[in-house]
Design a protein around this motif. Sequence first.
Motif, PDB file in Angstrom:
ATOM      1  N   TYR A  69      33.043  38.614  33.416  1.00 33.54           N
ATOM      2  CA  TYR A  69      33.634  37.284  33.236  1.00 33.54           C
ATOM      3  C   TYR A  69      34.482  36.904  34.452  1.00 33.54           C
ATOM      4  CZ  TYR A  69      36.975  33.824  31.470  1.00 33.54           C
ATOM      5  OH  TYR A  69      37.772  32.731  31.315  1.00 33.54           O
ATOM      6  N   LEU A  70      35.358  37.822  34.865  1.00 38.10           N
ATOM      7  CA  LEU A  70      36.248  37.537  36.006  1.00 38.10           C
ATOM      8  C   LEU A  70      35.470  37.374  37.309  1.00 38.10           C
ATOM      9  CD1 LEU A  70      39.160  39.978  35.139  1.00 38.10           C
ATOM     10  CD2 LEU A  70      39.166  37.481  34.916  1.00 38.10           C
ATOM     11  N   GLU A  71      34.470  38.220  37.517  1.00 36.07           N
ATOM     12  CA  GLU A  71      33.662  38.097  38.737  1.00 36.07           C
ATOM     13  C   GLU A  71      32.948  36.754  38.783  1.00 36.07           C
ATOM     14  OE1 GLU A  71      31.298  41.647  38.395  1.00 36.07           O
ATOM     15  OE2 GLU A  71      32.696  42.806  39.624  1.00 36.07           O
ATOM     16  N   ARG A  72      32.446  36.305  37.655  1.00 34.03           N
ATOM     17  CA  ARG A  72      31.769  35.004  37.617  1.00 34.03           C
ATOM     18  C   ARG A  72      32.762  33.871  37.877  1.00 34.03           C
ATOM     19  NH1 ARG A  72      28.173  34.529  32.419  1.00 34.03           N
ATOM     20  NH2 ARG A  72      27.654  32.573  33.459  1.00 34.03           N
ATOM     21  N   ARG A  73      33.969  33.995  37.366  1.00 34.36           N
ATOM     22  CA  ARG A  73      35.011  32.977  37.604  1.00 34.36           C
ATOM     23  C   ARG A  73      35.379  32.921  39.079  1.00 34.36           C
ATOM     24  NH1 ARG A  73      38.768  31.337  33.541  1.00 34.36           N
ATOM     25  NH2 ARG A  73      39.493  30.123  35.302  1.00 34.36           N
ATOM     26  N   ILE A  74      35.463  34.077  39.728  1.00 35.59           N
ATOM     27  CA  ILE A  74      35.837  34.138  41.143  1.00 35.59           C
ATOM     28  C   ILE A  74      34.861  33.348  42.006  1.00 35.59           C
ATOM     29  CG2 ILE A  74      35.969  35.692  43.142  1.00 35.59           C
ATOM     30  CD1 ILE A  74      37.259  37.752  41.266  1.00 35.59           C
ATOM     31  N   VAL A  75      33.585  33.393  41.669  1.00 37.61           N
ATOM     32  CA  VAL A  75      32.586  32.692  42.483  1.00 37.61           C
ATOM     33  C   VAL A  75      32.406  31.236  42.059  1.00 37.61           C
ATOM     34  CG1 VAL A  75      31.353  34.786  43.132  1.00 37.61           C
ATOM     35  CG2 VAL A  75      30.616  33.513  41.103  1.00 37.61           C
ATOM     36  N   LYS A 129      31.764  28.865  35.411  1.00 36.02           N
ATOM     37  CA  LYS A 129      32.626  28.656  34.249  1.00 36.02           C
ATOM     38  C   LYS A 129      31.977  29.315  33.029  1.00 36.02           C
ATOM     39  CE  LYS A 129      34.822  24.570  35.997  1.00 36.02           C
ATOM     40  NZ  LYS A 129      35.363  23.270  35.726  1.00 36.02           N
ATOM     41  N   PRO A 130      31.951  30.652  33.030  1.00 37.91           N
ATOM     42  CA  PRO A 130      31.324  31.361  31.923  1.00 37.91           C
ATOM     43  C   PRO A 130      32.168  31.264  30.653  1.00 37.91           C
ATOM     44  CG  PRO A 130      32.454  32.917  33.309  1.00 37.91           C
ATOM     45  CD  PRO A 130      32.561  31.573  33.984  1.00 37.91           C
ATOM     46  N   PRO A 131      31.547  31.459  29.487  1.00 38.29           N
ATOM     47  CA  PRO A 131      32.341  31.479  28.260  1.00 38.29           C
ATOM     48  C   PRO A 131      33.244  32.712  28.256  1.00 38.29           C
ATOM     49  CG  PRO A 131      30.075  32.113  27.808  1.00 38.29           C
ATOM     50  CD  PRO A 131      30.131  31.679  29.243  1.00 38.29           C
ATOM     51  N   ARG A 132      34.428  32.572  27.672  1.00 36.26           N
ATOM     52  CA  ARG A 132      35.353  33.703  27.589  1.00 36.26           C
ATOM     53  C   ARG A 132      34.755  34.786  26.707  1.00 36.26           C
ATOM     54  NH1 ARG A 132      41.438  32.033  26.643  1.00 36.26           N
ATOM     55  NH2 ARG A 132      41.621  34.169  27.313  1.00 36.26           N
ATOM     56  N   PRO A 133      34.934  36.037  27.085  1.00 36.36           N
ATOM     57  CA  PRO A 133      34.424  37.116  26.233  1.00 36.36           C
ATOM     58  C   PRO A 133      35.170  37.125  24.899  1.00 36.36           C
ATOM     59  CG  PRO A 133      35.457  38.006  28.221  1.00 36.36           C
ATOM     60  CD  PRO A 133      35.570  36.526  28.285  1.00 36.36           C
ATOM     61  N   ARG A 134      34.454  37.499  23.854  1.00 35.31           N
ATOM     62  CA  ARG A 134      35.065  37.524  22.521  1.00 35.31           C
ATOM     63  C   ARG A 134      35.580  38.921  22.212  1.00 35.31           C
ATOM     64  NH1 ARG A 134      31.670  34.814  18.073  1.00 35.31           N
ATOM     65  NH2 ARG A 134      33.714  35.006  17.119  1.00 35.31           N
ATOM     66  N   ALA A 135      36.724  38.954  21.568  1.00 34.87           N
ATOM     67  CA  ALA A 135      37.302  40.222  21.156  1.00 34.87           C
ATOM     68  C   ALA A 135      36.472  40.777  19.989  1.00 34.87           C
ATOM     69  CB  ALA A 135      38.743  40.029  20.732  1.00 34.87           C
ATOM     70  N   ARG A 136      36.347  42.108  19.991  1.00 37.06           N
ATOM     71  CA  ARG A 136      35.601  42.788  18.934  1.00 37.06           C
ATOM     72  C   ARG A 136      36.444  43.958  18.419  1.00 37.06           C
ATOM     73  NH1 ARG A 136      31.632  41.676  22.823  1.00 37.06           N
ATOM     74  NH2 ARG A 136      30.004  40.308  22.044  1.00 37.06           N
ATOM     75  N   LYS A 137      36.133  44.403  17.240  1.00 39.41           N
ATOM     76  CA  LYS A 137      36.835  45.564  16.665  1.00 39.41           C
ATOM     77  C   LYS A 137      36.590  46.790  17.543  1.00 39.41           C
ATOM     78  CE  LYS A 137      38.582  44.071  12.753  1.00 39.41           C
ATOM     79  NZ  LYS A 137      39.998  44.112  12.468  1.00 39.41           N
ATOM     80  N   LEU A 138      37.628  47.581  17.702  1.00 41.18           N
ATOM     81  CA  LEU A 138      37.515  48.807  18.472  1.00 41.18           C
ATOM     82  C   LEU A 138      36.619  49.789  17.739  1.00 41.18           C
ATOM     83  CD1 LEU A 138      41.228  49.381  19.463  1.00 41.18           C
ATOM     84  CD2 LEU A 138      39.372  48.893  21.021  1.00 41.18           C
ATOM     85  N   ALA A 139      35.775  50.491  18.475  1.00 42.32           N
ATOM     86  CA  ALA A 139      34.948  51.542  17.890  1.00 42.32           C
ATOM     87  C   ALA A 139      35.824  52.784  17.701  1.00 42.32           C
ATOM     88  CB  ALA A 139      33.762  51.852  18.793  1.00 42.32           C
ATOM     89  N   ARG A 140      35.650  53.462  16.605  1.00 45.75           N
ATOM     90  CA  ARG A 140      36.455  54.672  16.349  1.00 45.75           C
ATOM     91  C   ARG A 140      35.605  55.889  16.439  1.00 45.75           C
ATOM     92  NH1 ARG A 140      42.057  54.140  15.332  1.00 45.75           N
ATOM     93  NH2 ARG A 140      42.401  51.986  15.028  1.00 45.75           N
TER      94      ARG A 140
END
Length: 95
Positions: free
Chosen positions: A75-81, A84-95
């Motif tokens: 996401y950040l690399e695409r923003r740098i260039v 305007k990518p969609p923001r990554p979505r938060a997901r539940k942590l894997a245990r």
Amino acid sequence: MALYQDPQGECRTAHCIVQAAKLTGTTTHSLILEAIAEKADQVERRADFDAMAEQRYADIVESGETVSWDEMRTYLERRIVGEKPPRPRARKLAR
């Protein structure tokens, strides 16, 4: 002009402060006050950084959700260039 060092190669603090003040075109008093202000600012910024990290971690623990580094990096690399990518979505942590 180099700062003064004694024959053993050690800097004599008072003399070094005087020489540093001369190099910067200021007084020793002003140089010392500036150094103290810089250190205080550094300590304050570090405390703010630590508080933010603690709060973010508490949010992760509370929600159980986070964004993977791979997704965030892409996401950040695409923003740098300029994309305007969609923001990554938060997901539940894997245990």
